[in-house]
Write an enzyme that holds these catalytic residues in place. Structure first.
Site, short mmCIF file in Angstrom:
data_model
loop_
_atom_site.label_atom_id
_atom_site.label_comp_id
_atom_site.label_asym_id
_atom_site.label_seq_id
_atom_site.Cartn_x
_atom_site.Cartn_y
_atom_site.Cartn_z
N ARG A 125 -13.47 -43.09 39.30
CA ARG A 125 -13.12 -41.72 38.92
C ARG A 125 -11.90 -41.23 39.72
O ARG A 125 -10.96 -40.70 39.12
CB ARG A 125 -14.34 -40.80 39.08
CG ARG A 125 -15.42 -41.07 38.04
CD ARG A 125 -16.70 -40.35 38.37
NE ARG A 125 -17.16 -40.72 39.70
CZ ARG A 125 -18.05 -40.04 40.41
NH1 ARG A 125 -18.57 -38.92 39.92
NH2 ARG A 125 -18.41 -40.45 41.59
N ASN A 184 -18.96 -39.91 35.33
CA ASN A 184 -19.84 -41.08 35.22
C ASN A 184 -20.98 -40.74 34.28
O ASN A 184 -21.51 -39.63 34.33
CB ASN A 184 -20.48 -41.40 36.58
CG ASN A 184 -19.56 -42.23 37.46
OD1 ASN A 184 -18.59 -42.83 36.98
ND2 ASN A 184 -19.86 -42.25 38.74
#
Ligand code: FE
Ligand code: MG
Ligand code: ZN
Ligand code: ZN
Lengths: 330, 761
Positions: free
Chosen positions: B31, B49
């Site tokens: 990320r 996620n």
């Protein structure tokens, strides 16, 4: 011993051998069945077939084994065995002399146990259709009031006792089979346990949860059965398990684990913890319980494992074997 | 390579895409990576996620550059398996954010634990930094993963790090785009993170005193002692009740590894793999003899956690204080009592290790998934895995072919389980030998966990043909259709699955023991496999197995069995004079009291016993390892074997080895050489007849390098194509993959006759 032509005479001869050996008032009436009175309460009924090779082994033979085995099955329910029936399947050509020996040994065993063989049957089959002689015994016993032993009654905390040295019978048989017999002095422990059981019930009453005779599969199989029936685990102490030196040595040589070797004159008892000592003392007073000892505890275990603590602080599983000891290590 | 956002780009029409990235993309800094990349390209949107991996929406003009960079240079620990991009309507939003995780079960991958990255390592020894000498330093590129993960997605709340709340400094780093710890779920420092129960100075001092130290590491407790201190190593052997099984060692770095063993370029690459496996190397003499008694190989590993680096740092300082030289190498062995599973819990460590270790050092980060060290070796000039554990699991093995879901439960020793889902086989870590209640529970637990984690309902459960393995019992009691797979077929099917061999093949299983379809004891087998049909082409000539498993532990029994078979049972008592029962056993063997075995492993035992190398073994394969260590130049004995159709008889070889005056080294050379010659002749004769060139090799005996390398060479010389296992253990650790692959093959081929109950489903 022949089958077919002239068979009738032969069958009569055999019949006479057994009648003479087993003689008792009920049998001597020579009816199609034995008739005896029953009182109220519960009756125990058990049957078992005996096929053992060799037929004669150190410490016994197939005949005494067949008497003791069924008496013991009755005794494990806490019953007092009273009568027994015996069926014989005999292979054509089986020596008459051996048959006489077996009959005599059965007669002796039944008289010594005070359990009369009151009815029976004999069949002679063609050569190859049987292996020597097969014996089926069926027994009935009276359950004394208040006695209710059964395999599902073990509770966590209970003690596990055995009545003496384990594996004698199986080791005697296997040593003989493997050709070790001539140099070992291992005798089968085949014996009738009902008088010992009576003493145990007298001493412990309802604190005695269950009894089992560790025959085929030894205490390994029997304790696993108990663990499953009672939904508990069992923890044994390796050093507490009584095995005679010569039995241990024969097992070692043959690669057998004494835990899985049959006894024919020993029992496993599970008893409430507070009664364990008293029970042990009562057992040790009886000739068949002289070497009784506590070998472990019933524990709580959702997996119903039988385990054994070993010398090094570890534990190993006492497996429930499918059949013979198969090698496992890759 | 990244283009900065320019004026020209922003003038282009904005486009918005949804990007779904699958694979190992959580717990690897994905990320923050997307975040940085989007900002670099002047794009807006978000990333998060979820159960399927990473999901992002990206809006802006230079999307192509972004996507190209995403594919070209993902974070080092990531393994991208797919990137799906679809256009969605732009919403004109500004800025880019990392959003809250969306919780739902799916198909994402768990990352494996990684050794400290170069940046963390540098910070670890930077006195000015806030992570100076902090044993639990980590970042998005390194640190614990699977070992601390309770559930996916990989968020701190789903790990055992959730017990530690971030201090202001760590919170700042966690929130700072561009920081290496931006969204690092394992972030922690000395003021807020896990702590060791003793200082590294205390540990180092104890080790220099010759003490045995139990230390909680990433995946479990290890026992350490100075590998150069013979007395310390012996003490450890006594306390662990482990007389001879070799210990693995930990070294500070490659230079130290080079002092302990011969490190060629291939070994170096293996040592440096991120899983930091124990690598079996040719030993030098620097370590104490008791570390690997009588062996020419030694297991060496490099540090896999910051604490290991700190340990060697502290050892160096301690040695300086004492005016001695620092230990170059530590014994590092799993801190469990013999036969017991790895200890991961602080309480269990204190309870079980009290008499074993002089010092027990714990820390307060819980281990959720215990992981042993992975073990690798070289077979036939390429790396081969002997134990799959830390750093390797839970990555799946790609089978390159779709199929129905199946479960396999392994056998008895070195048990593993395997689930195949789609084209991927998930082979569990080493669970251990299923001979203790703990191991049996761990095994059942592993099945429950993995099935739930993968969200799979297996159609069939495959197990060994042996009825008494706890794993077989698990299968029988599972209520699922059961397919028992013969042990050696499973060994070979594992190689076929891993190496993606589809055509008909011959398989040579060189093993200790497996239950055969005829109820017999198998272990040196030549099979022919074609699709889901197979048969036994050949095997070693059976030798009596006097005493089942006892014979596996006591090579003298195999020695006696051979002597008695040769009609020389009268020599048994004299040759094995330390065994009072040898003569009696010879009599029993001669009388036919025991069944036979075609085991290769037992043949090694017989040879080792007859050469006087090993009478009883204290650990598996001790005799075979000692025999291998004595051989230097294998050579075949003329007429050393008899090949009769499918039966390969090495009795002439064993007769020669048992001649009076046979020297052990010569015997070891002759044994290896003749076995190689015999096995390749057996294989070649059937290969020629059947027109099959592919020969798979498997089984525990492949751990013997002389045998494996020699056999591979001989088969190649015979024009055949030998194929060895690589990422899956050749020993029983790989069986579950073979069982699962075989079950799937049977399902696909419709050969379901062997699966009772399958028709019900
Ligand atoms: Fe195997
Ligand atoms: Mg019975
Ligand atoms: Zn790092
Ligand atoms: Zn902090």
């Amino acid at each position: 011993l022949s089958h077919g032509a002239g068979g009738r005479a032969m069958a009569q001869l055999i019949d006479e051998i057994f009648r003479a050996a087993f003689s008792n008032p009920l049998l001597d009436q020579a009816n199609d069945c034995a008739v005896f009175p029953v009182t109220g309460g519960h009756i125990a009924l058990s049957t078992d077939s005996y096929v053992v090779s060799p037929i004669f082994f150190p410490g016994g033979d197939i005949g005494s084994l067949a008497v003791h085995g069924t008496i013991n099955d009755l005794a494990m329910a806490g019953s007092v065995p009273v009568y027994m029936a015996a069926g014989f399947v005999i292979e054509e050509g089986f020596p008459l002399r051996d048959l006489q020996r077996i009959a005599a040994s059965m007669g002796t065993a039944s008289r010594a146990s005070d359990v009369a063989i009151v009815t029976g049957d004999i069949k002679v089959v063609e050569r190859g259709k049987a292996d020597g002689v097969f014996i089926t015994t069926t027994g009935v016993g009276r359950i004394p009031p208040g006695v209710a032993l059964s395999g599902d009654q073990a509770r966590p905390g209970d003690k596990v006792l055995v009545s003496g040295f384990l594996g004698d019978h199986g080791a005697a048989i296997m040593s003989k089979r493997a050709g070790l017999g001539f140099e070992t002095d291992i005798l089968s422990d085949s014996a009738a346990l009902h008088t010992l059981v009576a003493e145990m019930i007298r001493a412990s009453g309802s604190a005695l949860r269950l009894l089992r005779d560790p025959t085929r599969g030894g205490i390994g199989a029997t304790l696993n059965e108990i663990a499953h029936q009672s939904s508990v685990g069992i923890m044994l102490r390796e050093e507490a398990i009584p095995v005679r030196e010569n039995v241990a040595a024969a097992c070692e040589l043959l690669g057998l684990d004494p835990l899985y070797v049959a006894s024919e004159g020993k029992l496993i008892a599970i008893v409430a913890p507070q009664e364990a000592t008293r029970l042990l003392q009562a057992m040790r007073k009886h000739p068949l319980g002289r070497d009784a000892c506590i070998i472990g505890d019933v524990i709580e275990d959702p997996d119903h494992f039988v385990q054994m603590t070993t010398g090094f602080g570890g534990g190993r599983i006492v497996d429930w074997l499918f059949g013979e000891h198969l090698p496992r290590i890759c | 390579m990244h283009t900065l956002p320019g004026a020209r780009d922003t003038r282009r029409a904005a486009r918005r895409v949804q990007v779904r990235i699958g694979g190992v993309v959580q717990g690897v800094g994905f990320r923050p990576f997307i975040y940085g990349l989007a900002r670099q390209h002047g794009l807006s949107g978000y990333v998060l996620n979820d159960g399927d991996g990473v999901l992002a929406e990206i809006e802006g003009a230079s999307l192509d550059g972004f996507l190209a960079a995403l594919r070209a240079a993902p974070p080092p620990l990531a393994r991208i398996e797919r990137v799906d991009v679809r256009d969605i309507p732009p919403d004109g939003g500004k800025g880019f954010e990392i959003r809250e995780t969306i919780h739902r079960p799916g198909h994402t991958r768990m990352a494996t634990d990684a050794p400290p990255c170069p940046s963390c390592l540098q910070e670890l020894f930077d006195p000015a930094g806030r992570f100076y000498l902090y044993p639990f330093i980590s970042c998005t590129q390194c640190g614990p993963r699977l070992t601390i993960t309770r559930a996916l997605p990989f968020d701190r709340a789903n790990t055992t790090m959730s017990a530690f709340s971030l201090c202001p400094d760590c919170r700042r780093d966690y929130q700072a785009p561009g920081n290496r710890r931006f969204h690092a779920e394992t972030i922690a420092c000395a003021s807020c993170g896990p702590r060791l129960s003793a200082s590294t100075d205390q540990i180092a001092s104890a080790l220099c005193d010759g003490a045995i130290v139990a230390l909680k590491g990433v995946g479990g407790f290890h026992l350490y002692c100075d590998a150069g201190n013979e007395a310390a190593v012996r003490r450890l052997r006594v306390r662990k009740n482990r007389p001879a099984k070799p210990f693995a060692t930990l070294v500070a770095d490659l230079a130290a590894a080079g002092l302990v063993a011969i490190v060629d370029p291939l070994s170096r690459r293996m040592l440096e793999r991120p899983e930091r496996p124990i690598v079996l190397l040719a030993r030098r003499t620097i370590v104490a003899p008791s570390v690997a008694p009588g062996l020419r190989q030694i297991g060496v590993m490099l540090p896999s956690a910051p604490i290991h680096h700190l340990l060697f740092h502290a050892l160096a300082q301690e040695a300086r204080r004492r005016g001695t030289s620092a230990p170059a190498c530590l014994v590092a062995t799993s801190a469990n009592r013999a036969g017991m599973p790895l200890i991961t819990d602080n309480g269990a460590a204190h309870a079980q290790l009290a008499g074993l270790a002089d010092l027990i050092v714990t820390h307060d980060r819980d281990i959720e998934n215990g992981l042993d060290d992975s073990v690798m070796t070289v077979i036939d000039r390429a790396p081969a895995c002997l134990r799959r554990a830390r750093g390797i699991v839970p990555a799946p093995i790609d089978l390159a072919e779709d199929g129905p879901p199946v479960l396999a439960v392994g056998a008895y020793l070195k048990a593993t389980i395997c689930i195949i889902r789609g084209r991927e086989a998930f082979l569990s870590q080493h669970i251990g030998d299923l001979d203790s209640p703990q191991a049996i529970r761990r095994h059942a637990d592993a099945i429950r966990r993995m099935t739930a984690f993968l969200g799979v309902v297996p159609l069939v459960v495959a197990c060994d043909l042996h009825p008494d393995y706890p794993s077989s019992r698990y299968a029988q009691e599972s209520g699922m259709p059961v397919l028992p797979v013969q042990h050696h077929l499973a060994h070979l099917a594992a190689v076929a699955a891993e190496r993606i061999v589809r055509g008909p093949y011959l398989g040579l299983a060189l093993d200790g023991h497996g239950h055969g379809h005829d109820g017999g004891n198998w272990g040196g087998e030549l099979l022919h496999v074609d699709g889901s049909t197979w048969h036994r082409l050949g095997h070693l000539a059976p030798v009596p197995l006097p005493g089942g498993d006892r014979a596996a532990r006591e090579p003298w029994r195999m020695g006696v069995a051979v002597l008695a078979t040769l009609g020389r049972g009268d020599e048994a008592g004299r040759r094995f004079h330390t065994v009072p029962q040898a003569a009696r056993l010879a009599g029993l063997v001669a009388g036919g009291a025991f069944p036979g075995t075609s085991s290769m492993g037992r043949l090694f035992d017989a040879a080792a016993a007859l050469l006087g190398i090993c009478v009883r073994q204290s650990h598996e394969a001790e005799a075979a390892m000692a025999l291998e260590a004595l051989a230097t130049a294998p050579r075949g004995l003329v007429n050393g074997y008899r090949l009769n159709g499918g039966t390969l008889d090495f009795l002439p070889l064993l007769a020669a080895l048992s001649q009076p005056g046979m020297d052990a080294r010569t015997g070891a050379d002759l044994f290896h050489g003749t076995v190689i010659a015999g096995l390749s002749a057996l294989t070649a004769s059937h290969a020629a007849r059947l027109g099959v060139r592919t020969v798979l090799l498997a089984g525990g005996c492949l751990a013997n390098r002389l045998l494996a390398d020699g056999l591979a060479g001989a088969l190649r010389n015979a024009g055949l194509n030998p194929i060895m296992p690589r990422s899956v253990p050749a020993n029983d650790g790989g069986l579950s993959l073979g069982q699962a692959a075989w079950a799937r093959l049977c399902l696909k081929d419709g050969t379901r006759a062997g699966i009772p109950g399958y028709e019900r489903t």
